[in-house]
Design an enzyme around this catalytic site. Sequence first.
Site, PDB file in Angstrom:
ATOM      1  N   HIS A   1      -0.630  -0.910   4.893  1.00 23.19           N
ATOM      2  CA  HIS A   1      -1.202   0.422   5.061  1.00 23.19           C
ATOM      3  C   HIS A   1      -0.771   1.019   6.396  1.00 23.19           C
ATOM      4  O   HIS A   1      -0.328   2.171   6.473  1.00 23.19           O
ATOM      5  CB  HIS A   1      -2.722   0.334   4.981  1.00 23.19           C
ATOM      6  CG  HIS A   1      -3.409   1.583   5.401  1.00 23.19           C
ATOM      7  ND1 HIS A   1      -3.559   2.660   4.552  1.00 23.19           N
ATOM      8  CD2 HIS A   1      -3.938   1.953   6.589  1.00 23.19           C
ATOM      9  CE1 HIS A   1      -4.163   3.635   5.200  1.00 23.19           C
ATOM     10  NE2 HIS A   1      -4.407   3.229   6.438  1.00 23.19           N
TER      11      HIS A   1
ATOM     12  N   GLU B   1       8.452   6.149  -9.768  1.00 28.48           N
ATOM     13  CA  GLU B   1       7.710   4.910  -9.889  1.00 28.48           C
ATOM     14  C   GLU B   1       7.848   4.087  -8.622  1.00 28.48           C
ATOM     15  O   GLU B   1       8.930   3.931  -8.077  1.00 28.48           O
ATOM     16  CB  GLU B   1       8.206   4.115 -11.093  1.00 28.48           C
ATOM     17  CG  GLU B   1       7.764   4.669 -12.413  1.00 28.48           C
ATOM     18  CD  GLU B   1       6.253   4.669 -12.569  1.00 28.48           C
ATOM     19  OE1 GLU B   1       5.579   3.844 -11.919  1.00 28.48           O
ATOM     20  OE2 GLU B   1       5.748   5.501 -13.333  1.00 28.48           O
TER      21      GLU B   1
ATOM     22  N   ASP C   1      -2.597  -2.454  -3.203  1.00 31.38           N
ATOM     23  CA  ASP C   1      -3.649  -1.468  -2.935  1.00 31.38           C
ATOM     24  C   ASP C   1      -3.275  -0.155  -3.616  1.00 31.38           C
ATOM     25  O   ASP C   1      -2.117   0.084  -3.941  1.00 31.38           O
ATOM     26  CB  ASP C   1      -3.771  -1.256  -1.420  1.00 31.38           C
ATOM     27  CG  ASP C   1      -5.128  -0.717  -1.047  1.00 31.38           C
ATOM     28  OD1 ASP C   1      -5.813  -0.171  -1.933  1.00 31.38           O
ATOM     29  OD2 ASP C   1      -5.525  -0.844   0.119  1.00 31.38           O
TER      30      ASP C   1
ATOM     31  N   ASP D   1       0.857  -1.191   0.000  1.00 32.36           N
ATOM     32  CA  ASP D   1       0.000   0.000   0.000  1.00 32.36           C
ATOM     33  C   ASP D   1       0.888   1.233   0.000  1.00 32.36           C
ATOM     34  O   ASP D   1       2.048   1.181   0.420  1.00 32.36           O
ATOM     35  CB  ASP D   1      -0.917   0.008   1.229  1.00 32.36           C
ATOM     36  CG  ASP D   1      -2.047   1.011   1.062  1.00 32.36           C
ATOM     37  OD1 ASP D   1      -2.190   1.578  -0.047  1.00 32.36           O
ATOM     38  OD2 ASP D   1      -2.803   1.226   2.020  1.00 32.36           O
TER      39      ASP D   1
END
Lengths: 1075, 361
Positions: free
Chosen positions: A1050, A885, A917, A847
């Site tokens: 996350h 990137e 994600d 994430d």
Amino acid sequence: MEEGGKSLRFARILRALGEGAVESLDGVTVQFFVATEEGMDPKQPPLGRARGFFMHKDEPHPGRGRAFAVPTEMPSVQFGRGILLPMSEPVVGMARKVPLPVEEGGLGRARGFLPPISEPTVSMGRGTAVLTERPVDPVPALSVEKTDIQEKMPGWEPKMLPTIAKVDAPGTGSSLVSMFRGLGIEPGKTWGRGAAPIGRGAMGDFKADVQSKMTTVGAAALIPEREQAHIEESISFLGRGFVGVDRAVFPHMSVGRGPIAPLGPVSPIAAPPIPVSPIASPLTLLAAPSVSEDAPVPQGTPPKVEVKMETLKEPLKKIGTKGNPISIGSNYIPICCKNEAVFQYHVTYTPNIESIGMRFGMMKEHRPTTGEVVAFDGSILYLPKRLDEVVHLKAERKTDNLEIDIKIQLTKILPPSSDLCIPFYNVVLRRVMKILGLKLVGRNHYDPNGVVILGKHRLQVWPGYSTSIKHTDGGLYLVVDISHKVLRNDSVLDIMNVIYQESRESFQDVCTKEFVGAIVITRYNNRTYRIDDIEWAKSPKDTFTLADGTVTTFVEYYRKNYGITIKELDQPLLIHRPKERSKPGGKVITGEILLLPELSFMTGIPEKMRKDFRAMKDLTMHINVGAEQHTQNLKQLLQNINGNEEALSELGRWGLNISQEILVTQGRTLPNETICMHSASFVTSQSVDWSREVVRDTSISTVPLNCWAVFYPRRASDQAEELVTTFSRVAGPMGIRIDRPIRVELRDDRTETFVKSIHSQLTSEPRVQLVVCIMTGNRDDLYSAIKKLCCIQSPVPSQAINLRTISQPQKLRSIAQKILLQINCKLGGELWTVSVPLKYLMVIGVDVHHDTCKKSRSVMGFVASLNSMLTKWYSRVTFQMPHEEIINGFRVCLLAALQKYYEVNHTFPEKIVIYRDGVSDGQLKTVELYEIPQVLKCFETIPNYEPKLAFIVVQKRISTTLYSYGANHFGTPSPGTILDHTVTNREWVDFYLMAHSIRQGCGLPTHYIAVYNTANLTPDHLQRLTFKMCHLYWNWPGTIRVPAPCKYAHKLAFLSGQYLHSEPAIQLSEKLFFL
Amino acid sequence: MTHIITTPFSPPLYIQRYQFVIDYVRTYRPRKVIDFGCAECGLLKKLKFHRNGIQTLVGVDIDRAVLLKRMCTLAPLMSDYLQPSDGPLTVELYEGSVTEREPCTRGFDLVTCVELIEHLELGDVESFSEVVFGYMAPGAVIVSTPNAEFNPLLPGLRGFRNHDHKFEWSRAEFQAWAHRVCEEYGYSVQFTGVGEALGHWRDVGFCTQIGVFKRNFDGLNWSMTNTERSEPSVYRLLYKVAYPSLYDNNIYQKTLVNEVLYEAEHLRQEWLKSENKDSNNNSHRYYHPSMETVQYGAEGGAVVWQPVYQKSGAIFVPLPCIWPSPRVRALCGTAQQLREELLEDTQVRLSADGTVNPASQ
């Protein structure tokens, strides 16, 4: 991110229109010219048409590239590229001209994918192959035309094809191949969305790998019976489905965007051409081996009309079977198209007219011919009615009375649900919303009649809708989501005044913190802007230059244009920096937009309010609507549309008819999982909640807590003591051994005091396993300082506890249990698992956390499983600069994780499943074409290692909502509800899974897209594995919305980005220290 | 109708024409304005911003389609809801012809016919004069039309400036018509224009000639008789929107109550903060009273500066504490008025002894 993706997607759709007039305002407002809309406004010439044109500068033979692909399927689509290929002419002639298309370069550049010329690509259409995946299908459907006109041009490749693998197709199938071979072109190299060299009636198929299970290419040959359905339209075979399968099945992706070379053998297979209708004959020539390769390329333009009907494509195989069928509603409303087709024309002006406005004007004068219903972008014209194949019209250029010839040539017949039509359907939809009196703000429409005013907080909540028309597996749908906009009665200036009164000395800093990143709506229009900076050196008395070159002050400008008198002459100005985008003619918009604080209203929930639980309750009451309310609002909108004559006639112009009913279809509920703990195991209950079991039974493994320290300020000493005692009381049943901690009482609760004592404690006692801090109040600075110390400087697991949470004696026990479980995870203990039958599996979650004020870098969190029970996790963080990137950091993490896996298991994982994600729809292609090959390359660094890979994109912020449906009543669906058809994406294998149980609000599923799958995971496998992974987040004894590794990633990214601002120490990488 | 000719004027001529009307409105402040031939509603859109006291803004055009297309641009903006204006404004759009007698067009202060009459056949110009000056009889009329004498200066122009023009008048022709109208219907006229030529070409006059007509006040103001009232309507109403304004009692009340509540909430928070500070030193007092109250203090001007206080679990905010808020002050002129307004409201309850318990929290 989502936004960018969206505009990219739009841009792509429009680019597909040839010289599509592209402007994406706010990402959505495609100024695709529906001529009825902004008409002839001379002040606002519609932009666009650019892409094609400004490419000319870069490349000498634009026509070539295009033309090369052209004959393959629509010879007449020259679209102003200059050179037109006669259709009787074989592809070959074209291909031989050697400065072959550099055009890909142009295109690529526009998008930021610049393929080096040394590595040219040949693009094969998404349209190329036919895939009859389900043999059951009665009529293998006449998929005919591609939706996109070639976006990618074939490049040329000086190599020969490495292999020609099996040729499934019977007969002269390989003719195309040989042609290409002869040319040294590797047709199979790029699976972009380009056009494929197939003629009408001819079917070509290019396969990427021999291992594929792709079936029945030859089956396509059986089609021609359907031809009579469209008398003059020829039918050619193709399937966009092919791409999907390719993606799903082949381990070696041939990558389209250029820079990446294909990794495996690529072999083309061509099916024989099938003459379908008499008109098709010249085209059959095309693929015939007898075609002279030496045929010269005439530069003329044979006005032969090659018209094709575009039809639906074969759906991908994505439907699973496990679980109980249930009725599921969704916020999709079927749209039925009454028109039989939409006709696409190409318009040329001779002599050429550069001004788009003038082009529109001339076209407008011919309404008697075209009819009132027109979608025109300056060169491509869409009409719901059929004109003659070529129509010549006359117009007069008003400036010099020159007579202009307008040639309208039919190029395509599209089914009304074609992707090409979606942009102007959405324009129509926006008009309908306007007719209903809804206000457009950003991308959504809001209803002024339903405003809820929260006077106490000086804000208003506007209910509204976000709507879009989508073409999914089930057909054309109107997707409606309920949206709320929070607007504040305060202008930015008002808030600045308040800030000034509160903190005079740090006024500018506080303002920057408060406003940068905020969205404002201006007083004089409904536009929204994100504030990127504040210009303190300027004031409304300063001047700026208008488009026509005149210089005026802000004060004067607003007085003159809007009759607004600026009251405060000494306010700073707000800066908005629009995203770079190009205007027609290649002019790039950069620069800044300056806004006046006095004329800008704040939107969104004020930061202060977010922290106020009671105030938020006032607000969320209005914002969180349950399924019932959701469907009611939705139905209300449908009623409003269907009850408004004008709205209906607006839709009717394109033959659209929006149903009154919400889509109800069949979904499934996946079977309940079994949770395994140390010795106990149990099947989850209906509410998927095992908070009781988890504190009653022993965890899989625990880490004895021998040496740990508690830090607390003096006034919290009672609570600290109480907590420690409770810990030892509740630890037993969970199987945790806990000794008395080192207690450090601090004289105050200043950040400095905390940091100093923790630091000295850790230095004097290096064995400390855990630091527990009891803090008073919600203090970000203190939290950040503690975490920085314990995650970076002196790596040790740490637990921060808010004094308030442990201040209520009656709740202390359960809170202590939860904290203890969390501590156990942080120390490296394992709580529970579910059984996953796949062996040597590694599951990875990724994430990305973006800072709100966009200034700082974004952070990628990476979490990978290390054991077969999926209870050991390896975590890494990388920081990346804006626009960098993600994949660079990803490779480092992946290699480290593989290394670690080897250390633990003495082998590398055989299957790797990556849950990624934070990828929007528009970025899927990037992931497929750029990230995945990089991942595969990563494996190559390990000798003899070729793991199977499944790459699944996880999307949380989507507009799809699921409802359970029964007895004419909509409710929230139960956990484990899955929907894998109808509303799914036609281009990918995807599904919607709602894993969590819903307390309040609506059933918001998570969207999973298998972008790449060589692990032979069937839809059922994917779905169940994903659901299982949603059970494994140890901070929550239940299921969560996303797979646990995603959530861990996350958490990790958030902690690192928000508080640490740096990578955590590597020593912690095998512990879930970030929980 | 303005887009075909590219004139060398800056700002463009149509903008100058609009500006002329805006300036007129600013000077004479008409309340009811009607724009004939409003087409894309450009002028109405401008006037919507430059209101200067306009309360009714009506647009009429014969082209239904063009009205439908553009009508949404006249809708109120989000900000109009966030900060309702003081004065009312209603915008209406009608499909209709300027040669028809429409009862609801009577009684206007200003009628604008920007570049309209040249699109009428000469015969219709007569009925136009009759309808506008005779029947509608507004306080003022602004008529603009091309000045044919200017045409030779326009590059590349042959014939009329627009193919739909039925005639283009010289200054003399225009003035002759204007004077005739004045005589017949009791108006006086002044001539001006926008778009001047340079140098020695000046004497061809303005590119667009404008006549500003004003009704002679002769005391013979027509009054609406019953028969007129019962006249049937011939225009078709396409769009009507009332802007939110404080003139609307509901909105006024809501806005005021919101300001009062916000202020009260603010004071309550302040009070709680100071209380908490104290309590930190003494004992635990985490209890947050959930009620709040606006109390109105002593009558009239005898302001007793009573601070916010707590009584039986509720926090009371004396009204005089709220009164200093500039927003509240701007909304009601006097503290007396504020009290009266709040007495009617259900969200703020003034208590019997001068304090109030709020009904809704």
